[in-house]
Design an enzyme around this catalytic site. Structure first.
Site, PDB file in Angstrom:
ATOM      1  N   LYS A  49      89.957  63.144 102.543  1.00  9.89           N
ATOM      2  CA  LYS A  49      89.436  64.169 101.613  1.00  9.89           C
ATOM      3  C   LYS A  49      89.877  65.562 102.057  1.00  9.89           C
ATOM      4  CE  LYS A  49      85.632  61.220 100.239  1.00  9.89           C
ATOM      5  NZ  LYS A  49      84.251  60.778 100.381  1.00  9.89           N
ATOM      6  N   GLN A  93      78.853  62.630 103.272  1.00  8.32           N
ATOM      7  CA  GLN A  93      79.499  61.320 103.365  1.00  8.32           C
ATOM      8  C   GLN A  93      78.458  60.228 103.634  1.00  8.32           C
ATOM      9  OE1 GLN A  93      82.858  60.688 102.795  1.00  8.32           O
ATOM     10  NE2 GLN A  93      82.202  58.569 102.864  1.00  8.32           N
ATOM     11  N   ASP A 116      79.864  65.474  94.349  1.00  3.68           N
ATOM     12  CA  ASP A 116      79.915  64.022  94.130  1.00  3.68           C
ATOM     13  C   ASP A 116      79.241  63.586  92.830  1.00  3.68           C
ATOM     14  OD1 ASP A 116      81.346  62.476  95.874  1.00  3.68           O
ATOM     15  OD2 ASP A 116      79.814  62.522  97.441  1.00  3.68           O
TER      16      ASP A 116
END
Ligand code: NDP
Length: 301
Positions: A49, A93, A116
């Site tokens: 990422k 995460q 997200d």
């Protein structure tokens, strides 16, 4: 001959469309990535990422609280990121260590920094069909279907899996594009029959090659979200991946049987190189959209 839907090509196209949008911004967009502890898989995802941020011109800040951190400590990290003007998107995460209340942490992310698309406010916007950050994996799949001009309107879509991060948002996105959507899960009766009704089948169950020919209608479009590592040689041979096994000692396989799908479907995503690359591209897209909103709001004050 079935068509392979190339996730890497679509990823590159998504990133190419972001670069001129980033160039137009007054400040570089910023993404904070919170990686708790040392989960090896999470470390790989986070590295990739951050690398992609660098490729497109997004500033990234990696925060690494220790494995032992408490919910309160993590909430303080998030509160600080929520306040920082150089941060447009925040990604926590998953998975978090056992002692941490994951729901409280995800809900602490400001909805307008939710890169997200997991915050309940943004999930609500998705349900209502309003613009908001979208869960990255299903949003990437929608980009892939559009790129290849796969008809969705009026078609039967079956989503296999009902997780909050893939199955449920996927079903809603297909519904908003006027598919007739069925969601299947571990309690679905006659699972193969349900799946065989699909013009578009999305498999997101985390079961290596479980979706075999009997699940597939001839001519269907099949999207394989699964990413499963198989370490059994006989299984690798059965899946037609003996060469890869000899080279690497294991194989990566999706939820769909790779030989069956190539034989029966009209189009399908390979594993790897299908859905995987799209998820990170959409994380970048969400971050850029949030930066655009923040800067437009700042300019109007
Ligand atoms: P979850 O484990 O959260 O959800 C799995 C879903 O599949 C559940 O709804 C479960 O049903 C259903 N399921 C499990 N076993 C069966 C079965 N035998 N028959 C029918 N349904 C079943 O997984 P995720 O949604 O997070 O991920 C799914 C897969 O996608 C994994 O392989 C994961 O690694 C991969 N993934 C890939 C990404 C990418 O970028 N390529 C991103 C995210 C995930 P129930 O609800 O009834 O338990």
């Amino acid at each position: 001959m079935s068509q392979i839907l190339d996730g890497i090509a679509v990823r590159n196209e998504i990133l190419a469309r972001l670069r001129p949008r980033i160039a137009k911004l007054k400040h570089q967009p910023g993404l904070a990535v919170v990686l708790v502890g040392h989960n090896p898989a999470s470390e790989v995802y986070v590295r990739s990422k951050i690398k992609t941020c660098g490729e497109v011109g997004i500033f990234s800040d990696k925060l690494t609280p220790p494995e032992t951190c408490s919910t309160e400590e993590l909430l303080a990290v998030i509160a600080d990121l929520n306040r920082r003007p150089d941060i447009d998107g925040i990604l926590v995460q998953m998975p978090l260590p056992k002692q941490v209340d994951t729901r409280r942490v995800l809900e602490a992310v400001a909805p307008d920094k939710d890169a997200d698309g997991f915050h309940p406010v943004n999930v609500g916007h998705l349900v209502a069909g309003r613009p908001a950050p979208r869960a990255c994996t299903p949003a990437g799949i929608m980009e892939l279907l559009k790129h290849y001009e796969i008809p969705i309107d009026g078609r039967r879509a079956v989503v296999l899996g009902r997780s909050d991060i893939v199955g449920k948002p996927m079903a809603l996105m297909l519904l908003h594009e006027n598919a007739t959507v069925t969601i299947c899960h571990s309690r679905t009766a006659e699972l193969a029959d349900e799946c065989r009704r699909a013009d578009i089948l999305v498999a997101a169950i985390g079961r290596p090659a479980m979706v075999t020919a009997e699940f597939l209608a001839p001519g269907a479009t099949v999207i394989d979200v699964g990413m499963n590592r198989v370490t059994d040689r006989a299984e690798a041979v059965r899946l037609g991946k003996a060469d890869e096994f000899e080279r690497k000692g294991s194989i990566l396989v999706g939820d769909v049987h790779p030989l069956d799908v190539a034989r029966v479907a009209s189009a399908y995503t390979p594993v790897p190189g299908g859905v995987g690359p799209l998820t990170i591209a959409m994380l970048m897209a969400n971050t850029v959209a949030l930066a655009e909103q923040h800067q437009a709001a700042a300019a109007s004050h």
